[in-house]
Write an enzyme that holds these catalytic residues in place. Structure first.
Site, PDB file in Angstrom:
ATOM      1  N   GLU A  84       0.874  -1.169   0.000  1.00  0.00           N
ATOM      2  CA  GLU A  84       0.000   0.000   0.000  1.00  0.00           C
ATOM      3  C   GLU A  84       0.917   1.226   0.000  1.00  0.00           C
ATOM      4  O   GLU A  84       1.810   1.323   0.847  1.00  0.00           O
ATOM      5  CB  GLU A  84      -0.890   0.011   1.252  1.00  0.00           C
ATOM      6  CG  GLU A  84      -1.808   1.215   1.236  1.00  0.00           C
ATOM      7  CD  GLU A  84      -2.759   1.297   2.425  1.00  0.00           C
ATOM      8  OE1 GLU A  84      -2.748   0.399   3.288  1.00  0.00           O
ATOM      9  OE2 GLU A  84      -3.504   2.297   2.471  1.00  0.00           O
ATOM     10  N   ARG A 133       5.285 -13.225   9.497  1.00  0.00           N
ATOM     11  CA  ARG A 133       5.943 -11.979   9.117  1.00  0.00           C
ATOM     12  C   ARG A 133       7.286 -11.854   9.810  1.00  0.00           C
ATOM     13  O   ARG A 133       7.562 -12.539  10.801  1.00  0.00           O
ATOM     14  CB  ARG A 133       5.055 -10.777   9.429  1.00  0.00           C
ATOM     15  CG  ARG A 133       4.757 -10.581  10.901  1.00  0.00           C
ATOM     16  CD  ARG A 133       3.608  -9.605  11.118  1.00  0.00           C
ATOM     17  NE  ARG A 133       3.975  -8.227  10.846  1.00  0.00           N
ATOM     18  CZ  ARG A 133       3.388  -7.467   9.910  1.00  0.00           C
ATOM     19  NH1 ARG A 133       2.424  -7.935   9.169  1.00  0.00           N
ATOM     20  NH2 ARG A 133       3.756  -6.230   9.735  1.00  0.00           N
ATOM     21  N   LYS A 163       4.145   0.648   9.638  1.00  0.00           N
ATOM     22  CA  LYS A 163       4.305   1.912   8.912  1.00  0.00           C
ATOM     23  C   LYS A 163       3.719   3.073   9.703  1.00  0.00           C
ATOM     24  O   LYS A 163       4.236   4.180   9.646  1.00  0.00           O
ATOM     25  CB  LYS A 163       3.629   1.812   7.547  1.00  0.00           C
ATOM     26  CG  LYS A 163       4.513   1.142   6.514  1.00  0.00           C
ATOM     27  CD  LYS A 163       3.894   1.206   5.138  1.00  0.00           C
ATOM     28  CE  LYS A 163       2.947   0.056   4.935  1.00  0.00           C
ATOM     29  NZ  LYS A 163       2.451  -0.061   3.558  1.00  0.00           N
TER      30      LYS A 163
HETATM   31  P1  ATP Z   1       2.695  -2.455   8.039  1.00  0.00           P
HETATM   32  O1  ATP Z   1       2.081  -3.426   8.992  1.00  0.00           O
HETATM   33  O2  ATP Z   1       4.134  -2.209   8.244  1.00  0.00           O
HETATM   34  O3  ATP Z   1       1.936  -1.185   7.891  1.00  0.00           O
HETATM   35  P2  ATP Z   1       1.411  -3.540   5.806  1.00  0.00           P
HETATM   36  O4  ATP Z   1       1.165  -4.989   5.833  1.00  0.00           O
HETATM   37  O5  ATP Z   1       0.254  -2.681   6.093  1.00  0.00           O
HETATM   38  O6  ATP Z   1       2.671  -3.211   6.672  1.00  0.00           O
HETATM   39  P3  ATP Z   1       1.590  -3.415   3.017  1.00  0.00           P
HETATM   40  O7  ATP Z   1       2.059  -2.306   2.186  1.00  0.00           O
HETATM   41  O8  ATP Z   1       0.159  -3.769   2.970  1.00  0.00           O
HETATM   42  O9  ATP Z   1       2.027  -3.072   4.458  1.00  0.00           O
HETATM   43  O10 ATP Z   1       2.470  -4.702   2.771  1.00  0.00           O
HETATM   44  C1  ATP Z   1       2.803  -5.177   1.504  1.00  0.00           C
HETATM   45  C2  ATP Z   1       3.170  -6.625   1.592  1.00  0.00           C
HETATM   46  O11 ATP Z   1       4.270  -6.799   2.473  1.00  0.00           O
HETATM   47  C3  ATP Z   1       2.029  -7.452   2.141  1.00  0.00           C
HETATM   48  O12 ATP Z   1       1.934  -8.627   1.369  1.00  0.00           O
HETATM   49  C4  ATP Z   1       2.443  -7.766   3.539  1.00  0.00           C
HETATM   50  O13 ATP Z   1       1.926  -8.994   3.960  1.00  0.00           O
HETATM   51  C5  ATP Z   1       3.960  -7.786   3.436  1.00  0.00           C
HETATM   52  N1  ATP Z   1       4.564  -7.450   4.716  1.00  0.00           N
HETATM   53  C6  ATP Z   1       4.336  -6.337   5.445  1.00  0.00           C
HETATM   54  N2  ATP Z   1       5.030  -6.391   6.605  1.00  0.00           N
HETATM   55  C7  ATP Z   1       5.721  -7.551   6.593  1.00  0.00           C
HETATM   56  C8  ATP Z   1       6.617  -8.191   7.499  1.00  0.00           C
HETATM   57  N3  ATP Z   1       6.959  -7.632   8.657  1.00  0.00           N
HETATM   58  N4  ATP Z   1       7.138  -9.388   7.153  1.00  0.00           N
HETATM   59  C9  ATP Z   1       6.817  -9.965   5.986  1.00  0.00           C
HETATM   60  N5  ATP Z   1       5.983  -9.423   5.086  1.00  0.00           N
HETATM   61  C10 ATP Z   1       5.429  -8.236   5.371  1.00  0.00           C
HETATM   62 MG    MG Z   2      -1.437  -3.952   4.543  1.00  0.00          MG
END
Ligand code: ATP
Ligand code: MG
Length: 559
Positions: free
Chosen positions: A35, A261, A271
């Site tokens: 995102e 994760r 984020k």
């Molecule tokens: P955050 O929790 O940091 O805001 P998010 O999941 O909202 O992260 P996205 O931009 O939606 O952020 O993530 C993009 C991709 O990266 C998704 O497929 C998510 O599952 C993966 N991802 C995010 N954080 C991690 C992590 N700590 N380890 C592995 N994969 C991750």
């Molecule tokens: Mg997300």
């Protein structure tokens, strides 16, 4: 399709192997779906390495898809930084860059499809009422009073939602599934909401936006993704992911697979929290070298290869867990030990005069550029009567086990000479301002002298007249607490107050002038350091990437 032999495969690769050998799929298409509401962090790197890695290994492809369904939080600045970070990590989406917002038309059409099938309805309840009506794990939900609206009425209201007749939150479109379903996500989830906001790509074309759950699986299906890999939080969204695919005329059938994760100790990874650190000025920006963002660790000097190796080492599992940041640092040291050229730099200088060395004499000594890459040969390091050494390498009144410079003691100056300290010069306040020493010409190049005399220490030095000035930023962990998220109070309470030390008067060997930004080098005996983008022609700025050894582990063992 040939798959390279790997000693042990993770469960995702095993599932893919099965799907390929059973003929369910004849290729592999993955996607990385960020995102654009912040910069990527090291957790995302795990997902990037997994998705792009699988595409590479299986001769498939990996799409970069921006999951941009929330216009109020998203921005092109983030889109650009995400692209840059993925490229820097060493991956390539080729022509396959997509935006969920490209599918807004299609998703809208599919929402109407659900309404027509009696599988979606417009709800006038507000968010709080909807939340209450959903029930909880012990109690089933209750039907919304609007759940049995007629198809025509729903079609009409949804059209008026789209045309902007209603304010934010006044109405939503919900899937009509099962208000008593054991999985709360299946209790008539909201699939469209009203948001009167400019979208970074579609502008003001839309004032209704699809929810993540109504977007993700359908986007996967539209792109013919075979394996949709996501983190464990989405495990209980999978029934919903499948429900939409089952109930819509989608062109393909992707499969969602969840993995654990990446969490690292001594940092935060959400984020939202990283944004808070930036907004509240706790760090200098998203790319502050203490940040766990890709742009931060890049600026810090971590090589992309080390991040990829780290992700390989921790592997992919179904477990929740936290990885030790020293594992990442050790991957960084492995790459830098091999790649970083060696130089001498004095971070906390103290001046030293060699009284028996002629005033105007200069010499150059050969020093090895990189012992791990002997083919690179040697560099010339200038030497003269006045030098700088590290303040820590001298003690006026040393304890027994201190083998470096002290009054009356002799040490080897790396690649140069044996040098003996004869006299300590102090200012009126008693601070040491200069060391007066003598050298032994018979030890040229740092050789042992003919009389067989030995010294116990070798220290580094920089010729004063040739030195290049620099500022060196020495970083420590951003948080003092191993798990700042789960400690007492707010995560900000656990910031390490000493996470940055700025050394303004560092003196560098002249060969360090003119290096390009982001070059990482070894300062002998001190660690790895990287040229920062703040460098100016007359004042270089270096970031300490990592010290040579893991002093944290040592310090903690002692405690
Ligand atoms: P955050 O929790 O940091 O805001 P998010 O999941 O909202 O992260 P996205 O931009 O939606 O952020 O993530 C993009 C991709 O990266 C998704 O497929 C998510 O599952 C993966 N991802 C995010 N954080 C991690 C992590 N700590 N380890 C592995 N994969 C991750
Ligand atoms: Mg997300």
């Amino acid at each position: 399709m040939s798959v390279p032999p790997t000693p042990s495969k993770d469960f995702i690769r095993e599932l893919i192997d099965e799907d390929l050998s059973s003929g369910k799929h004849d290729g592999t298409v993955t996607r990385f779906p960020p995102e654009p509401n912040g910069y990527l962090h090291i957790g995302h790197a795990k997902s990037i390495c997994l998705n792009f890695g699988i595409a590479e290994e299986y001769g498939g492809r990996c799409h970069l898809r921006f999951d941009d369904t929330n216009p109020t939080k998203e921005d092109v600045e983030y889109v650009d930084s995400i692209k840059e970070d993925i490229k820097w990590l060493g991956f390539d989406w080729g022509d396959h860059i997509y935006f969920a917002s490209d599918y807004f038309e299609k998703l809208h059409e599919w929402a109407i499809h659900l309404i027509e099938e009696g599988k979606a309805y417009v709800d006038d309840q507000n968010a709080e009422e909807i939340r209450k009506g959903r029930g909880d794990l012990q109690n089933p939900g209750v039907d919304s009073p609007y759940r049995d609206r007629l198809v025509e009425e729903n079609i009409d209201l949804f059209r008026r939602m789209k045309e902007g007749e209603f304010g934010d939150g006044e109405k939503v479109l919900r899937a009509r599934i099962d208000m008593a379903h054991p999985n709360l996500n299946m209790r008539d989830p909201v699939i469209y909401r009203i948001v009167h906001a400019e979208h970074h790509r579609t502008g003001d074309t839309w004032c209704i936006y699809p929810m993540y759950d109504f977007t993700h699986g359908q986007s996967d299906a539209l792109e013919y993704i075979t394996h949709s890999l996501c983190t464990l939080e989405f495990e209980n969204h999978r029934p919903l992911y499948d429900w939409f695919l089952d109930n819509l005329p989608v062109p393909s059938r992707p499969r969602q697979i969840e993995f654990g994760r990446l969490n690292l100790n001594y940092t935060v990874m959400s984020k939202r929290k990283l944004l808070q650190l930036v907004d509240e000025g706790m760090v200098s920006g998203w790319d502050d070298p203490r940040m766990p963002t890709i742009s931060g660790i890049r600026r810090r000097g971590y090589p992309a290869e080390a991040i990829r190796e780290f992700c390989k080492t921790i592997g992919i599992t179904k477990f929740k867990g936290t990885n030790d940041i020293s594992l990442l640092e050790s991957a960084v040291r492995d790459v830098l030990n091999r790649d970083a050229n060696r130089y001498m730099a004095v971070l906390n200088p103290i001046k030293l005069v060699i009284t028996n060395y002629p005033e105007d004499k200069e010499e150059e000594f050969d020093a090895v550029i990189n012992p791990e890459q002997p083919e690179l040969g040697t560099r010339k390091v200038p030497f003269s009567r006045e030098l700088y050494i590290e303040r820590d390498d001298f003690m006026e009144d040393p304890p027994k086990k201190f083998f470096r410079l002290a009054p009356g003691k002799e040490v080897r100056f790396r690649s140069a000479y044996f040098i003996r300290c004869d006299e300590v010069v102090k200012d009126d306040d008693g601070n040491i301002v200069e060391l007066r020493c003598t050298y032994d010409p018979e030890t040229r190049g740092g050789q042992n002298p003919p009389d067989g005399r030995k010294v116990k220490a070798t220290i580094h030095w920089v010729s004063a007249k040739h030195a290049v000035d620099a500022e060196v930023r020495v970083y420590d962990r951003l948080f003092a607490n191993e798990s700042p998220d789960s400690g007492e109070g707010n995560f900000l309470d656990h910031l390490n107050q000493d996470s940055l030390a700025v050394l303004e008067n560092a003196k560098l060997e002249p060969n360090l002038a003119g290096l390009e930004t982001e070059t990482t080098v070894q300062f002998e005996r001190l660690g790895y350091f990287c040229v920062d983008s703040d460098s100016e022609e007359d004042k270089l700025v270096f970031n300490r990437t990592v010290p040579l050894r893991d002093s944290w582990a040592k310090a903690q063992k002692k405690n």
